[in-house]
Design a protein around this motif. Structure first.
Motif, PDB file in Angstrom:
ATOM      1  N   SER A 230      22.951  51.692  22.713  1.00 48.06           N
ATOM      2  CA  SER A 230      22.022  50.752  23.339  1.00 48.06           C
ATOM      3  C   SER A 230      21.781  49.547  22.446  1.00 48.06           C
ATOM      4  CB  SER A 230      20.695  51.474  23.639  1.00 48.06           C
ATOM      5  OG  SER A 230      19.780  50.611  24.253  1.00 48.06           O
ATOM      6  N   GLY A 231      21.629  49.787  21.153  1.00 49.04           N
ATOM      7  CA  GLY A 231      21.457  48.677  20.219  1.00 49.04           C
ATOM      8  C   GLY A 231      22.679  47.786  20.164  1.00 49.04           C
ATOM      9  N   ILE A 232      23.864  48.388  20.230  1.00 47.34           N
ATOM     10  CA  ILE A 232      25.107  47.597  20.226  1.00 47.34           C
ATOM     11  C   ILE A 232      25.202  46.739  21.487  1.00 47.34           C
ATOM     12  CG2 ILE A 232      27.626  47.776  20.354  1.00 47.34           C
ATOM     13  CD1 ILE A 232      27.401  50.281  18.597  1.00 47.34           C
ATOM     14  N   LEU A 233      24.807  47.294  22.631  1.00 47.71           N
ATOM     15  CA  LEU A 233      24.835  46.534  23.883  1.00 47.71           C
ATOM     16  C   LEU A 233      23.866  45.353  23.834  1.00 47.71           C
ATOM     17  CD1 LEU A 233      25.060  49.405  26.531  1.00 47.71           C
ATOM     18  CD2 LEU A 233      26.806  47.688  26.036  1.00 47.71           C
ATOM     19  N   ARG A 234      22.708  45.556  23.221  1.00 46.09           N
ATOM     20  CA  ARG A 234      21.764  44.446  23.058  1.00 46.09           C
ATOM     21  C   ARG A 234      22.384  43.345  22.211  1.00 46.09           C
ATOM     22  NH1 ARG A 234      15.902  44.764  19.900  1.00 46.09           N
ATOM     23  NH2 ARG A 234      15.382  42.547  20.118  1.00 46.09           N
ATOM     24  N   TRP A 235      23.026  43.740  21.127  1.00 48.31           N
ATOM     25  CA  TRP A 235      23.693  42.767  20.245  1.00 48.31           C
ATOM     26  C   TRP A 235      24.786  42.022  21.008  1.00 48.31           C
ATOM     27  CZ3 TRP A 235      28.887  42.794  18.807  1.00 48.31           C
ATOM     28  CH2 TRP A 235      29.243  41.903  17.792  1.00 48.31           C
TER      29      TRP A 235
ATOM     30  N   VAL B  23      32.008  49.493  35.150  1.00 43.80           N
ATOM     31  CA  VAL B  23      31.758  49.743  36.571  1.00 43.80           C
ATOM     32  C   VAL B  23      30.601  48.880  37.057  1.00 43.80           C
ATOM     33  CG1 VAL B  23      30.973  51.476  38.240  1.00 43.80           C
ATOM     34  CG2 VAL B  23      32.703  52.073  36.545  1.00 43.80           C
ATOM     35  N   GLY B  24      29.572  48.728  36.236  1.00 48.32           N
ATOM     36  CA  GLY B  24      28.463  47.858  36.601  1.00 48.32           C
ATOM     37  C   GLY B  24      28.913  46.423  36.818  1.00 48.32           C
ATOM     38  N   LYS B  25      29.803  45.954  35.969  1.00 49.28           N
ATOM     39  CA  LYS B  25      30.331  44.596  36.124  1.00 49.28           C
ATOM     40  C   LYS B  25      31.087  44.457  37.438  1.00 49.28           C
ATOM     41  CE  LYS B  25      33.151  41.188  33.647  1.00 49.28           C
ATOM     42  NZ  LYS B  25      33.983  40.947  32.430  1.00 49.28           N
ATOM     43  N   TRP B  26      31.837  45.480  37.799  1.00 48.64           N
ATOM     44  CA  TRP B  26      32.600  45.468  39.046  1.00 48.64           C
ATOM     45  C   TRP B  26      31.678  45.498  40.262  1.00 48.64           C
ATOM     46  CZ3 TRP B  26      33.806  50.082  42.192  1.00 48.64           C
ATOM     47  CH2 TRP B  26      34.687  49.801  43.227  1.00 48.64           C
ATOM     48  N   LEU B  27      30.493  46.119  40.135  1.00 51.05           N
ATOM     49  CA  LEU B  27      29.543  46.241  41.243  1.00 51.05           C
ATOM     50  C   LEU B  27      28.499  45.125  41.254  1.00 51.05           C
ATOM     51  CD1 LEU B  27      28.921  50.100  41.186  1.00 51.05           C
ATOM     52  CD2 LEU B  27      30.285  48.801  42.837  1.00 51.05           C
ATOM     53  N   ASN B  28      28.803  44.016  40.597  1.00 54.09           N
ATOM     54  CA  ASN B  28      27.904  42.854  40.577  1.00 54.09           C
ATOM     55  C   ASN B  28      26.586  43.157  39.860  1.00 54.09           C
ATOM     56  OD1 ASN B  28      27.589  40.089  41.207  1.00 54.09           O
ATOM     57  ND2 ASN B  28      26.165  40.605  42.866  1.00 54.09           N
ATOM     58  N   MET B  29      26.645  44.028  38.886  1.00 55.66           N
ATOM     59  CA  MET B  29      25.497  44.279  38.018  1.00 55.66           C
ATOM     60  C   MET B  29      25.746  43.596  36.669  1.00 55.66           C
ATOM     61  SD  MET B  29      24.828  48.353  38.638  1.00 55.66           S
ATOM     62  CE  MET B  29      24.430  49.022  40.254  1.00 55.66           C
ATOM     63  N   TYR B  30      24.699  43.377  35.932  1.00 63.31           N
ATOM     64  CA  TYR B  30      24.863  42.880  34.577  1.00 63.31           C
ATOM     65  C   TYR B  30      25.387  44.029  33.724  1.00 63.31           C
ATOM     66  CZ  TYR B  30      22.428  38.568  35.764  1.00 63.31           C
ATOM     67  OH  TYR B  30      22.078  37.360  36.314  1.00 63.31           O
ATOM     68  N   PRO B  31      26.557  43.855  33.095  1.00 60.99           N
ATOM     69  CA  PRO B  31      27.171  44.972  32.364  1.00 60.99           C
ATOM     70  C   PRO B  31      26.293  45.552  31.261  1.00 60.99           C
ATOM     71  CG  PRO B  31      28.746  43.193  32.669  1.00 60.99           C
ATOM     72  CD  PRO B  31      27.416  42.666  33.119  1.00 60.99           C
ATOM     73  N   VAL B  32      25.575  44.706  30.542  1.00 57.66           N
ATOM     74  CA  VAL B  32      24.732  45.202  29.452  1.00 57.66           C
ATOM     75  C   VAL B  32      23.674  46.153  29.991  1.00 57.66           C
ATOM     76  CG1 VAL B  32      22.967  44.532  27.764  1.00 57.66           C
ATOM     77  CG2 VAL B  32      25.122  43.270  27.897  1.00 57.66           C
TER      78      VAL B  32
END
Length: 444
Positions: A231-236, A379-388
């Motif tokens: 989670s910290g890496i995704l925030r970065w 998958v989130g990016k593919w479904l029009n979600m913000y990947p982070v």
């Protein structure tokens, strides 16, 4: 005149804070320090003189005193507090005390009576499962799950695949990896995940619950730590690549803003409703045991399923759901650390716990969580979600219950995603427990 007043004031005695008031402001858990020390002194004196009651009164006193202290310490130590330190200390320290023979025999006897004879953890499980599910907003439960279904499903498949493959590389049996390492990571924590899972496994395998809990707890702890780091890496990553960052919004169209605001409203405590909530929780547990004889499915699993169905179809009045939720709040805030202490002391072998942390074991846990978060991201990016945000919410699938969600979302500064995190942890975890128990029964 003014100068005279100032001169007089300069010689006025300095008023120092009352030491007793300062001590009363310092707390161990919910108790002021002097009150905690007094109760601890009474309990220790009773134990040393052989007068500690060998029942729930003596057992709960020891459990809550140790739980409040260890939980408070775990929430204060830097770094450790960010990776579920309170839960880690509550499990590890009592296990070590028993392992090295350092716990007073009278205290250990009272703990055994409370945890193994009275089975107080079953009451805790019933309150947590029923209250956490019934307390969720119906709209959040249905719509949130619909939005997170695909990332959660894909992430779960990736976690299982990666965990089993890495396990094979280190010589682990695939069935053992799946049922005793990967599933505990994805089960929704200890109280709402490993405990009902261990009961179900015990009924099927004919093994003791203590042995099974000791096998599964390390996986949940390591998985939670990996999820927090991820989670910290995704925030970065989001801070450096704005196109991937929703700043707390999951769907790019922004239509989840209203859903995020549709959270459980703060309601004044109603003691009569809490009594109703306690009885409802007990009824769900009893219903699970009753249906188990008919279906052959372990009772705790049927309890989860029945609570979810009652919530989805709005069977109970809203006030009764509120009562169950308020009782859940009482259990989670006051008994969680105490129950963890009991689990650590009596259900988690210190020897087995130490031997569990091998390079291969840690690699399996890291690979499972890493694959799940990575899959949720893409998958989130593919479904029009913000990947982070999609990756962070998917990471909550491996959190240690509500506490794990808080730690994961705090590491990413995304506390606004809590409704989605609860879907990922509670409903996703419950689904994994049900599926794993049914599969184990099928293959055993």
């Amino acid at each position: 005149m003014e100068a005279a007043t100032k001169a007089a004031g300069s010689h006025a005695p300095v008023v120092r804070p009352n030491m007793w008031q300062a001590l009363m402001r310092r707390q161990i858990g919910p108790l002021p320090l002097p009150v905690y020390v007094t109760i601890a002194g009474i309990t220790i004196a009773a134990a040393l003189n052989g007068k500690l009651p060998n029942d729930m009164i003596g057992g709960l006193s020891v459990l809550m005193l140790m739980g409040f202290l260890l939980g408070d310490i775990g929430n204060r130590i830097p770094v450790l507090k960010q990776i579920g330190g309170a839960a880690i200390l509550c499990l590890f320290v009592p296990s070590a005390l028993i392992g090295y023979g350092l716990l007073d025999p009278g205290m250990q006897k009272a703990l055994t009576t409370t945890m193994k004879t009275a089975n107080v953890q079953y009451l805790y499980i019933a309150g947590l499962v029923a209250g956490s599910i019934l307390g969720m907003r119906h709209r959040v439960l249905v719509q949130g799950f619909m939005r997170m279904f695909v990332p959660l499903l894909a992430g779960t498949a990736a976690a299982v695949t990666a965990g089993v493959l890495v396990g094979l590389m280190f010589g682990y049996d695939p069935m053992h990896t799946f049922f005793f390492i990967v599933i505990p990571i994805l089960g929704g924590g200890i109280g709402e995940g490993i405990l009902p899972l261990s009961i179900g496994y015990a009924e099927i395998l004919g093994k003791s619950q203590a042995e099974l809990v000791a096998m599964m707890v390390p996986a949940a702890l390591v998985g939670n730590v990996v999820a927090i780091v991820a989670s910290g890496i995704l925030r970065w990553l989001g801070d450096r690549k704005p196109e991937l960052n929703g700043h707390g919004m999951l769907v790019k169209s922004g239509d989840d803003a209203e859903l995020l605001n549709d959270t459980q409203e703060s309601q004044p405590l109603d003691l009569s409703l809490m009594g109703a909530g306690l009885l409802i929780a007990c009824a769900f547990f009893i219903l699970g045991a009753l249906l188990a004889k008919v279906t052959g499915i372990p009772g705790p699993i049927l309890m989860i399923v029945s609570a979810a169905l009652v919530k989805v179809f709005k069977v109970l009045p809203a006030r009764m759901e509120l009562g169950a939720y308020q009782m859940y709040q009482f259990f989670s805030k006051n008994l969680t650390f105490a129950i963890l202490v009991g689990l650590g002391a009596l259900f988690v072998s210190w020897k087995d716990l130490v031997h569990a942390f091998t390079p291969g074991y840690i690699a399996i846990c890291a690979a499972s969580v890493g694959a799940m978060v990575t899959c949720g991201f893409f998958v989130g990016k593919w479904l029009n979600m913000y990947p982070v945000e999609s990756g962070i919410v998917t990471a909550c699938h491996s959190g240690l219950g509500g506490t794990g969600d808080v730690a994961i979302l705090t590491a990413s500064n995304r506390m606004g995603l809590m409704p989605f995190a609860q879907i990922s942890t509670r409903i996703g975890g419950a689904a994994m427990i049900v599926a794993a128990t049914l599969l184990l029964k099928l293959f055993h």
